[in-house]
Enzyme design. Sequence first.
Site, PDB file in Angstrom:
ATOM      1  N   GLU A  39       2.986   8.348  36.707  1.00  0.00           N
ATOM      2  CA  GLU A  39       1.597   7.675  36.489  1.00  0.00           C
ATOM      3  C   GLU A  39       0.759   7.477  38.188  1.00  0.00           C
ATOM      4  OE1 GLU A  39       2.934   6.034  35.077  1.00  0.00           O
ATOM      5  OE2 GLU A  39       2.621   4.375  36.594  1.00  0.00           O
TER       6      GLU A  39
ATOM      7  N   ASP B 254       2.583   0.335  31.974  1.00  0.00           N
ATOM      8  CA  ASP B 254       2.890   0.746  32.108  1.00  0.00           C
ATOM      9  C   ASP B 254       4.554   1.556  31.049  1.00  0.00           C
ATOM     10  OD1 ASP B 254       3.715   3.979  32.915  1.00  0.00           O
ATOM     11  OD2 ASP B 254       5.083   3.559  34.602  1.00  0.00           O
TER      12      ASP B 254
ATOM     13  N   LYS C 109      -1.771  -0.041  43.977  1.00  0.00           N
ATOM     14  CA  LYS C 109      -1.073   0.768  42.931  1.00  0.00           C
ATOM     15  C   LYS C 109      -1.280  -0.290  41.612  1.00  0.00           C
ATOM     16  CE  LYS C 109       1.470   1.823  39.241  1.00  0.00           C
ATOM     17  NZ  LYS C 109       3.398   3.402  39.344  1.00  0.00           N
TER      18      LYS C 109
ATOM     19  N   ASP D  31       3.510  -3.857  37.278  1.00  0.00           N
ATOM     20  CA  ASP D  31       3.453  -2.405  37.004  1.00  0.00           C
ATOM     21  C   ASP D  31       1.921  -2.811  38.019  1.00  0.00           C
ATOM     22  OD1 ASP D  31       4.540   0.315  37.991  1.00  0.00           O
ATOM     23  OD2 ASP D  31       4.013   0.824  36.788  1.00  0.00           O
TER      24      ASP D  31
ATOM     25  N   ASP E 291       4.710  10.035  32.934  1.00  0.00           N
ATOM     26  CA  ASP E 291       5.373   8.604  33.535  1.00  0.00           C
ATOM     27  C   ASP E 291       5.330   8.429  34.690  1.00  0.00           C
ATOM     28  OD1 ASP E 291       6.024   5.668  33.352  1.00  0.00           O
ATOM     29  OD2 ASP E 291       8.641   6.841  32.638  1.00  0.00           O
TER      30      ASP E 291
ATOM     31  N   LYS F  69       8.624   5.541  28.033  1.00  0.00           N
ATOM     32  CA  LYS F  69       9.731   5.169  29.038  1.00  0.00           C
ATOM     33  C   LYS F  69      11.337   3.939  27.576  1.00  0.00           C
ATOM     34  CE  LYS F  69       7.378   3.127  32.558  1.00  0.00           C
ATOM     35  NZ  LYS F  69       8.613   3.568  33.910  1.00  0.00           N
TER      36      LYS F  69
ATOM     37  N   ARG G 254       1.341   7.671  40.870  1.00  0.00           N
ATOM     38  CA  ARG G 254       0.747   8.998  42.489  1.00  0.00           C
ATOM     39  C   ARG G 254      -0.839   9.187  41.575  1.00  0.00           C
ATOM     40  NH1 ARG G 254       6.555  11.797  41.919  1.00  0.00           N
ATOM     41  NH2 ARG G 254       7.112  10.037  41.550  1.00  0.00           N
TER      42      ARG G 254
HETATM   43  N1  BES Z   1       6.168   2.135  37.377  1.00  0.00           N
HETATM   44  C1  BES Z   1       7.375   2.860  37.093  1.00  0.00           C
HETATM   45  C2  BES Z   1       8.005   3.002  38.563  1.00  0.00           C
HETATM   46  C3  BES Z   1       9.791   1.779  38.254  1.00  0.00           C
HETATM   47  C4  BES Z   1      10.142   1.938  37.151  1.00  0.00           C
HETATM   48  C5  BES Z   1       9.284  -0.068  38.917  1.00  0.00           C
HETATM   49  C6  BES Z   1      11.414   0.828  36.786  1.00  0.00           C
HETATM   50  C7  BES Z   1       9.829  -0.240  38.721  1.00  0.00           C
HETATM   51  C8  BES Z   1      11.341  -0.229  37.580  1.00  0.00           C
HETATM   52  C9  BES Z   1       6.442   4.620  37.662  1.00  0.00           C
HETATM   53  O1  BES Z   1       5.536   4.488  37.305  1.00  0.00           O
HETATM   54  C10 BES Z   1       7.441   5.546  36.814  1.00  0.00           C
HETATM   55  O2  BES Z   1       7.765   5.407  35.697  1.00  0.00           O
HETATM   56  N2  BES Z   1       8.399   5.988  37.650  1.00  0.00           N
HETATM   57  C11 BES Z   1       8.953   7.318  36.994  1.00  0.00           C
HETATM   58  C12 BES Z   1       8.766   9.052  37.384  1.00  0.00           C
HETATM   59  C13 BES Z   1       9.920  10.148  37.780  1.00  0.00           C
HETATM   60  C14 BES Z   1       8.930   9.593  35.906  1.00  0.00           C
HETATM   61  C15 BES Z   1       9.503  10.811  38.350  1.00  0.00           C
HETATM   62  C16 BES Z   1      10.345   7.254  37.418  1.00  0.00           C
HETATM   63  O3  BES Z   1      10.485   6.003  38.604  1.00  0.00           O
HETATM   64  O4  BES Z   1      11.346   6.504  36.384  1.00  0.00           O
HETATM   65 ZN    ZN Z   2       4.490   3.314  37.680  1.00  0.00          ZN
HETATM   66 MN    MN Z   3       5.374   5.435  34.811  1.00  0.00          MN
END
Ligand code: BES
Ligand code: ZN
Ligand code: MN
Length: 499
Positions: A351, A272, A267, A290, A349, A279, A353
């Site tokens: 994104e 992000d 990725k 990210d 968020d 966020k 996947r």
């Molecule tokens: N890049 C983030 C995941 C992340 C969050 C990595 C905090 C490291 C620290 C990912 O894109 C994301 O935002 N995932 C969401 C998924 C949710 C919306 C189902 C998350 O983990 O909140």
């Molecule tokens: Zn992300």
């Molecule tokens: Mn995200």
Amino acid sequence: MHFSVKTSHPAQTKTACLILPVFKTRQLGPAAEQVDVASKGALSRALKRGDIDGSMGQSLMLYDIPNVQAERVLLVGCGPLKELTQAQWSRCVGKAVEIADQAKPGDAVIALPERDDKAARYADARDTVIAAGNATYRFDQCKSNADKRPHPLRRLTLLVGDGKIATTVRKGMTHGQAIANGMALTKDLANLPGNICTPSYLADAARKLGRGEAKLKVSVLEEKQMEKLGMGALLSVSRGSRQPAKLIVLEYKGGKPGAKPVALVGKGLTFDAGGISIKPAAQMDEMKYDMCGGASVLGTLAACVALDLPLNVVGVIPASENLPDGDANKPGDIVTSMSGQTIEILNTDAEGRLILCDALTYTERFKPAAVVDIATLTGACIIALGHQASAVLGNDDKLTEELLAAGQASGDRAWQLPLWEEYQSQLDSNFADMANVGGRAAGSITAACFLSRYTKKYKWAHLDIAGTAWVSGGKEKGATGRPVPLLTQFLLKRARLAE
Ligand code: BES
Ligand code: ZN
Ligand code: MN
């Protein structure tokens, strides 16, 4: 830093700093024992005084030791030898290198814990080099008054008591150097801010890696080409950003022509913000990390090149930003992925996947022997495993086992989470083939469930590195270079080269 291996009597070794491990309680290792004998008990006298008893974290610098060629001797406490783990030895080396570096010697010689088995000797040598690399890593590209001077400590020699083991130690050192350099590349890219390290910057970094390397071919797909391929999921994310998406493809051909490659899919989300499902502000800056999955693919391929690994390896990095914009994905939007499956985007968020699923479908064309994707995919992974282990999930038990073993052997550990069929229904959507989120429960697992729908045609494993790729906040804030050690170990083992 320059590394080498030497077999000589520790007391007769000329160096600015001789680093000797001491074990609990007041146990000198074989090299320290020899120095003690030569100096008529200078080390045992220091131990008796009680300044150091060999506990983890202790250290003592000694000067003017009689009959010893080294200008100074640094004793480092390593705890009981029998209980010394790879990770603990790495910490001891890190500390010793920091102290030695501050003492400003040009070189140092370090005696390794002389363990019984060959595999441990190999691992100790490898981890010594990696730990020294980590301890002297600097990221100051963005400081105007950066200290451009090289580290005072420029050379580290691994001292081996027994000539018979030197080949094994040398092999560990060589592998360690490749891994340490790969980690440094990964860290550099990850530590760069989002306004510098854009998808185009990542693509250029990949091209630079391939320059002059006959075995490494680098190509970059532009948005137009991705459109033709039908990558509607990936492109829906980059639509909300002014930076064009890139699909970076690296083909390392070190193996037999026609041998099926291992594919690493990382990725590369260079920032992000969450998109319309934005966020919170606190620590949002850390979302520049990210792209650590993608950066670890570059670091690992750099290691493949350095080691001239006899294996075919493909790297695929979908690179994009995720920002709010008038043209960004909106909750409820439905997009069609390259596989033909439709996705209802309930949370913009989620994104990672979306960009990975199209990259994973694209990877089918390489007819891979195995595919490993690496992603800072879910905050839920940090809740589940903290910052020690990466999560591993997949559709092939043997591949999962291989990755777990590579993590264990390299000290860059992973832990398996279940990918049971029962979790899949959390992704049900009334309006499309699937939703892109599955609710709060088991967030890392449902993210992997989503990816599993795009990886049916090959053996696949997913590494969620959200908790391990960087250290948050504070003085130590920065990228870790993980999981380059795990991935390189995995490939070395596949090439039958690791101990
Ligand atoms: N890049 C983030 C995941 C992340 C969050 C990595 C905090 C490291 C620290 C990912 O894109 C994301 O935002 N995932 C969401 C998924 C949710 C919306 C189902 C998350 O983990 O909140
Ligand atoms: Zn992300
Ligand atoms: Mn995200």
